[in-house]
Design an enzyme around this catalytic site. Structure first.
Site, mmCIF file in Angstrom:
data_model
loop_
_atom_site.group_PDB
_atom_site.id
_atom_site.type_symbol
_atom_site.label_atom_id
_atom_site.label_comp_id
_atom_site.label_asym_id
_atom_site.label_seq_id
_atom_site.Cartn_x
_atom_site.Cartn_y
_atom_site.Cartn_z
ATOM 1 C CG ASP A 1 -1.749 1.274 1.289
ATOM 2 O OD1 ASP A 1 -2.828 1.267 0.675
ATOM 3 O OD2 ASP A 1 -1.339 2.277 1.914
ATOM 4 C CE1 TYR B 1 0.935 7.902 2.414
ATOM 5 C CE2 TYR B 1 1.303 5.607 1.864
ATOM 6 C CZ TYR B 1 0.523 6.592 2.435
ATOM 7 O OH TYR B 1 -0.663 6.247 3.044
ATOM 8 C CE LYS C 1 -3.571 4.836 0.620
ATOM 9 N NZ LYS C 1 -2.134 4.642 0.843
ATOM 10 C CG HIS D 1 -4.420 9.861 0.248
ATOM 11 N ND1 HIS D 1 -3.081 9.741 -0.042
ATOM 12 C CD2 HIS D 1 -4.524 9.462 1.533
ATOM 13 C CE1 HIS D 1 -2.438 9.312 1.034
ATOM 14 N NE2 HIS D 1 -3.290 9.131 1.998
ATOM 15 C CG LEU E 1 0.881 -1.841 14.324
ATOM 16 C CD1 LEU E 1 2.349 -1.975 13.908
ATOM 17 C CD2 LEU E 1 0.480 -2.999 15.221
ATOM 18 C CB ILE F 1 -1.843 -1.962 4.828
ATOM 19 C CG1 ILE F 1 -2.801 -0.837 5.313
ATOM 20 C CG2 ILE F 1 -2.429 -2.716 3.635
ATOM 21 C CD1 ILE F 1 -2.971 0.306 4.324
ATOM 22 C CE LYS G 1 7.436 2.781 8.388
ATOM 23 N NZ LYS G 1 8.307 3.193 9.484
ATOM 24 C CB SER G 2 7.645 -2.657 10.132
ATOM 25 O OG SER G 2 8.884 -2.585 10.807
ATOM 26 N NE ARG H 1 9.742 -2.996 15.768
ATOM 27 C CZ ARG H 1 9.788 -1.755 16.209
ATOM 28 N NH1 ARG H 1 9.483 -0.751 15.393
ATOM 29 N NH2 ARG H 1 10.153 -1.494 17.454
ATOM 30 C CG ASN I 1 4.235 -6.243 11.951
ATOM 31 O OD1 ASN I 1 4.352 -6.510 13.149
ATOM 32 N ND2 ASN I 1 4.590 -5.066 11.452
HETATM 33 N N1 LIG Z 1 -5.121 6.546 3.709
HETATM 34 C C1 LIG Z 1 -4.536 7.236 4.667
HETATM 35 O O1 LIG Z 1 -4.850 8.406 4.920
HETATM 36 C C2 LIG Z 1 -3.478 6.572 5.489
HETATM 37 C C3 LIG Z 1 -3.021 7.172 6.667
HETATM 38 C C4 LIG Z 1 -2.052 6.512 7.427
HETATM 39 C C5 LIG Z 1 -1.553 5.301 6.994
HETATM 40 N N2 LIG Z 1 -1.970 4.740 5.815
HETATM 41 C C6 LIG Z 1 -1.417 3.454 5.314
HETATM 42 O O2 LIG Z 1 -1.446 2.506 6.371
HETATM 43 C C7 LIG Z 1 -0.128 2.035 6.625
HETATM 44 C C8 LIG Z 1 0.049 1.678 8.079
HETATM 45 O O3 LIG Z 1 -0.234 2.783 8.917
HETATM 46 P P1 LIG Z 1 0.893 3.675 9.636
HETATM 47 O O4 LIG Z 1 2.160 3.620 8.874
HETATM 48 O O5 LIG Z 1 0.266 5.005 9.857
HETATM 49 O O6 LIG Z 1 1.059 3.050 11.060
HETATM 50 P P2 LIG Z 1 1.069 1.601 11.728
HETATM 51 O O7 LIG Z 1 1.240 0.540 10.731
HETATM 52 O O8 LIG Z 1 -0.093 1.582 12.642
HETATM 53 O O9 LIG Z 1 2.358 1.712 12.655
HETATM 54 C C9 LIG Z 1 3.651 1.890 12.124
HETATM 55 C C10 LIG Z 1 4.584 2.193 13.288
HETATM 56 O O10 LIG Z 1 4.659 1.059 14.155
HETATM 57 C C11 LIG Z 1 6.009 0.569 14.202
HETATM 58 N N3 LIG Z 1 5.940 -0.914 14.157
HETATM 59 C C12 LIG Z 1 5.625 -1.674 13.091
HETATM 60 N N4 LIG Z 1 5.623 -2.982 13.433
HETATM 61 C C13 LIG Z 1 5.939 -3.048 14.737
HETATM 62 C C14 LIG Z 1 6.112 -4.113 15.646
HETATM 63 N N5 LIG Z 1 5.935 -5.384 15.262
HETATM 64 N N6 LIG Z 1 6.449 -3.818 16.933
HETATM 65 C C15 LIG Z 1 6.623 -2.535 17.322
HETATM 66 N N7 LIG Z 1 6.471 -1.463 16.508
HETATM 67 C C16 LIG Z 1 6.128 -1.727 15.214
HETATM 68 C C17 LIG Z 1 6.696 1.148 13.000
HETATM 69 O O11 LIG Z 1 8.075 1.379 13.263
HETATM 70 P P3 LIG Z 1 9.249 0.703 12.345
HETATM 71 O O12 LIG Z 1 8.997 1.069 10.935
HETATM 72 O O13 LIG Z 1 10.484 1.319 12.911
HETATM 73 O O14 LIG Z 1 9.163 -0.768 12.598
HETATM 74 C C18 LIG Z 1 5.985 2.492 12.850
HETATM 75 O O15 LIG Z 1 6.518 3.451 13.749
HETATM 76 C C19 LIG Z 1 0.738 3.190 6.137
HETATM 77 O O16 LIG Z 1 2.079 2.814 5.976
HETATM 78 C C20 LIG Z 1 0.024 3.568 4.881
HETATM 79 O O17 LIG Z 1 0.329 2.654 3.852
HETATM 80 C C21 LIG Z 1 -2.945 5.357 5.073
#
Ligand SMILES: NC(=O)c1ccc[n+]([C@@H]2O[C@H](COP(=O)([O-])OP(=O)(O)OC[C@H]3O[C@@H](n4cnc5c(N)ncnc54)[C@H](OP(=O)(O)O)[C@@H]3O)[C@@H](O)[C@H]2O)c1
Length: 278
Positions: free
Chosen positions: A50, A55, A80, A114, A196, A234, A236-237, A242, A246
């Site tokens: 994703d 980005y 997006k 988006h 997360l 989806i 992110k790491s 991780r 995940n």
């Molecule tokens: N449509 C939208 O408006 C929108 C908005 C936000 C996100 N998104 C999409 O959703 C995806 C995921 O959301 P997100 O990136 O906001 O946040 P997330 O996936 O909820 O959390 C990512 C954070 O958690 C950490 N992390 C990941 N796996 C971990 C684990 N097993 N243990 C501990 N910490 C962990 C990551 O650090 P590290 O990378 O250092 O591991 C990063 O700081 C995005 O990447 C994007 O593709 C879309």
């Protein structure tokens, strides 16, 4: 999981299979970071990535897919249309073509608006542009992101094909049962972003206790929760260990702890929330 687009007379069209789990690549801005994360994920067995124009890493997703040696057809790419580009029919076509070039691919699996275009008058022409991309075969499915129930309802006025997906923030602290139901009511699947809560709440004592009882990590509980309530998710790491952890969340049985996880709801928004905009 199957996605498709409902039409005004209730039939479903343009079916496509989406893997219910993928890698999010938001906030991977160091050169090579996104490419390396995608390569690690593809090696681990991920089949869905994703990304988004916002980005600034679609090109690295494309490079990783080429370098992985996998067939393009075996990988699902979501990207997006940036909010600032969601201003008119032709702008959508132009930016879809640009994403195809950056991703270096002949088709995008799922193309999302988006967030609801800020100017309400832009919403219909932008969606018409998305439908054109679908009909031309540039994208296999179209959807929206950050649409509230009222935005989705409004689409019935102008959409020939209702969206196949609404990508919204969902996690144990923001479960949104009403918005999930509104999404399903128009025939779309929910895609859970920030499963997360961007890492903000992985030390929540209730979550840590559940993870201890299940013998898994807190992150695995949060991810599997999104999956088990029927969402595509989806996480992110950028770190290989991780990325593997995940994916392994899919093997964790959280059924005995659903009540404890549901009790973590607190309306926490980890980033932005356009779903509540007019
Ligand atoms: N449509 C939208 O408006 C929108 C908005 C936000 C996100 N998104 C999409 O959703 C995806 C995921 O959301 P997100 O990136 O906001 O946040 P997330 O996936 O909820 O959390 C990512 C954070 O958690 C950490 N992390 C990941 N796996 C971990 C684990 N097993 N243990 C501990 N910490 C962990 C990551 O650090 P590290 O990378 O250092 O591991 C990063 O700081 C995005 O990447 C994007 O593709 C879309």
């Amino acid at each position: 999981m199957r996605i498709s687009h409902r039409t005004a007379n209730g039939t479903s069209t343009y079916p496509h299979e989406v893997p219910q789990f993928g890698l999010g690549v938001f906030l991977m801005s160091e050169p090579g970071e996104c490419k390396n994360a995608c390569l690690a994920a593809l090696k681990a067995g991920y089949t869905h990535i994703d990304t988004a124009r916002a980005y600034s890493n679609e090109h690295e997703v494309g490079e990783a897919i080429k370098e992985s040696g996998l067939n393009r057809e075996d990988i699902f790419i979501t990207t997006k249309l940036r909010r600032m580009h969601a201003i008119g029919f032709n702008d959508v076509l132009e930016h879809c073509q640009m994403s195809l070039e950056l991703l270096d691919t002949d088709f995008i699996d799922l193309y999302l608006v988006h967030a609801p275009p800020e100017d309400i008058d832009h919403r219909a022409p932008v969606w018409k542009g998305m439908e054109h991309c679908l009909e031309r075969g540039w994208v296999k499915a179209i959807g929206v992101s950050n649409y509230g129930a009222h935005h989705l309802e409004g689409m019935r006025e102008y959409a020939t094909y209702l969206p196949s997906v609404n990508q919204i923030e969902i996690n144990p602290w923001l479960q949104r049962p009403e918005l999930r139901a509104a999404t399903e009511a128009i025939g779309a699947k929910v895609m859970a972003y920030s499963p997360l809560a961007r890492g903000h709440k992985l030390d929540d004592p209730s979550l840590v206790l559940v993870a201890e009882r299940l013998g898994c990590t807190p992150a695995q509980v949060a991810i599997k929760f999104c999956h088990d309530i029927g969402c595509i998710t989806i996480p992110k790491s950028s770190r290989e260990e991780r990325i593997v952890e995940n994916l392994a969340s899919l093997d964790v049985d959280i059924s005995s702890e659903m009540g404890a996880i549901e009790a973590m709801e607190c309306g926490y928004i980890s980033g932005w929330d356009p779903t509540s905009e007019p």
